[in-house]
Scaffold this motif. Sequence first.
Motif, mmCIF file in Angstrom:
data_model
loop_
_atom_site.group_PDB
_atom_site.id
_atom_site.type_symbol
_atom_site.label_atom_id
_atom_site.label_comp_id
_atom_site.label_asym_id
_atom_site.label_seq_id
_atom_site.Cartn_x
_atom_site.Cartn_y
_atom_site.Cartn_z
ATOM 1 N N MET A 13 56.197 49.360 -8.995
ATOM 2 C CA MET A 13 54.769 49.066 -9.180
ATOM 3 C C MET A 13 54.455 48.977 -10.673
ATOM 4 O O MET A 13 54.589 49.947 -11.390
ATOM 5 C CB MET A 13 53.940 50.179 -8.529
ATOM 6 N N THR A 14 54.117 47.821 -11.104
ATOM 7 C CA THR A 14 53.665 47.643 -12.482
ATOM 8 C C THR A 14 52.350 46.901 -12.438
ATOM 9 O O THR A 14 52.237 45.868 -11.798
ATOM 10 C CB THR A 14 54.678 46.836 -13.305
ATOM 11 N N LEU A 15 51.357 47.439 -13.084
ATOM 12 C CA LEU A 15 50.043 46.825 -13.066
ATOM 13 C C LEU A 15 49.565 46.576 -14.485
ATOM 14 O O LEU A 15 49.530 47.494 -15.298
ATOM 15 C CB LEU A 15 49.040 47.739 -12.353
ATOM 16 N N HIS A 16 49.255 45.328 -14.757
ATOM 17 C CA HIS A 16 48.641 45.001 -16.035
ATOM 18 C C HIS A 16 47.716 43.824 -15.844
ATOM 19 O O HIS A 16 47.825 43.080 -14.872
ATOM 20 C CB HIS A 16 49.688 44.713 -17.110
ATOM 21 N N HIS A 22 56.196 55.431 -14.886
ATOM 22 C CA HIS A 22 56.945 55.733 -13.684
ATOM 23 C C HIS A 22 58.415 55.374 -13.900
ATOM 24 O O HIS A 22 58.724 54.221 -14.203
ATOM 25 C CB HIS A 22 56.330 54.917 -12.525
ATOM 26 N N ASP A 23 59.301 56.361 -13.778
ATOM 27 C CA ASP A 23 60.735 56.119 -13.893
ATOM 28 C C ASP A 23 61.374 56.451 -12.550
ATOM 29 O O ASP A 23 61.528 57.618 -12.193
ATOM 30 C CB ASP A 23 61.337 56.971 -15.020
ATOM 31 N N MET A 24 61.749 55.410 -11.802
ATOM 32 C CA MET A 24 62.292 55.598 -10.452
ATOM 33 C C MET A 24 63.726 56.124 -10.497
ATOM 34 O O MET A 24 64.183 56.781 -9.580
ATOM 35 C CB MET A 24 62.276 54.268 -9.684
ATOM 36 N N GLN A 25 64.433 55.780 -11.572
ATOM 37 C CA GLN A 25 65.834 56.160 -11.675
ATOM 38 C C GLN A 25 65.979 57.663 -11.916
ATOM 39 O O GLN A 25 66.732 58.348 -11.228
ATOM 40 C CB GLN A 25 66.475 55.372 -12.817
ATOM 41 N N GLN A 44 46.554 67.840 -8.038
ATOM 42 C CA GLN A 44 47.401 66.775 -7.491
ATOM 43 C C GLN A 44 46.677 65.427 -7.530
ATOM 44 O O GLN A 44 45.453 65.369 -7.475
ATOM 45 C CB GLN A 44 47.800 67.100 -6.049
ATOM 46 N N ILE A 45 47.485 64.354 -7.591
ATOM 47 C CA ILE A 45 46.941 63.000 -7.638
ATOM 48 C C ILE A 45 46.233 62.700 -6.322
ATOM 49 O O ILE A 45 46.776 62.938 -5.245
ATOM 50 C CB ILE A 45 48.077 61.977 -7.855
ATOM 51 N N CYS A 104 51.254 56.784 -0.862
ATOM 52 C CA CYS A 104 52.291 56.214 -1.716
ATOM 53 C C CYS A 104 53.663 56.570 -1.168
ATOM 54 O O CYS A 104 54.239 57.597 -1.516
ATOM 55 C CB CYS A 104 52.131 56.722 -3.147
ATOM 56 N N PRO A 105 54.212 55.721 -0.276
ATOM 57 C CA PRO A 105 55.534 56.018 0.275
ATOM 58 C C PRO A 105 56.600 55.988 -0.821
ATOM 59 O O PRO A 105 56.555 55.135 -1.697
ATOM 60 C CB PRO A 105 55.760 54.907 1.302
ATOM 61 N N GLY A 106 57.526 56.923 -0.773
ATOM 62 C CA GLY A 106 58.581 56.961 -1.782
ATOM 63 C C GLY A 106 58.199 57.725 -3.030
ATOM 64 O O GLY A 106 58.996 57.877 -3.936
ATOM 65 N N CYS A 107 56.944 58.194 -3.085
ATOM 66 C CA CYS A 107 56.498 58.939 -4.262
ATOM 67 C C CYS A 107 56.688 60.437 -4.033
ATOM 68 O O CYS A 107 55.797 61.225 -4.292
ATOM 69 C CB CYS A 107 55.036 58.645 -4.586
ATOM 70 N N ASP A 108 57.860 60.834 -3.538
ATOM 71 C CA ASP A 108 58.053 62.237 -3.178
ATOM 72 C C ASP A 108 58.058 63.155 -4.399
ATOM 73 O O ASP A 108 57.854 64.345 -4.269
ATOM 74 C CB ASP A 108 59.324 62.425 -2.341
#
Length: 138
Positions: A1-4, A64-67, A94-95, A101-105
């Motif tokens: 997800m990148t938003l600009h 956000h760094d997914m790696q 908490q946010i 947000c799936p995957g945002c564990d």
Amino acid sequence: MTLHRYMEIKCPNCSAEDEALVWDTINAQVNPEAKTALLNGKTNLFVCPRCRTASFIDRPLLYHDMQIGYMAWYFPFSLVKSGKILDWIDPGGQIRGIENCPGCDYAPGTHYVFDMDELVRYIKFRDALAEDMRHGPG
Ligand SMILES: [Zn+2]
């Protein structure tokens, strides 16, 4: 997800207006060039076309760094002082809406900062830790 997106920004020096690229979210893997710009202090910077004054566009910026598996979020401290931070973060710290947000564990461990220099230092810190993990102890 990148938003600009492009936003109309007014120069604080001469009031000239121009469009500037504004980042809301930078994903290290999707937009590595945006990460480089961030580390070099070039993100959300407005350079006036008339007087060349550079000014910082003070808006929340999620990194956000997914790696490595973490998020760090810069907020202008004015949002804390005005109470508007509660639009983003719940009283438990908490946010808001993270359940969508799936995957945002790892999101519950999001690191909040209120200074862009601190955001850059935190990213470099996590990169250094990740680098050490790859090379092992010693
Ligand atoms: Zn200007």
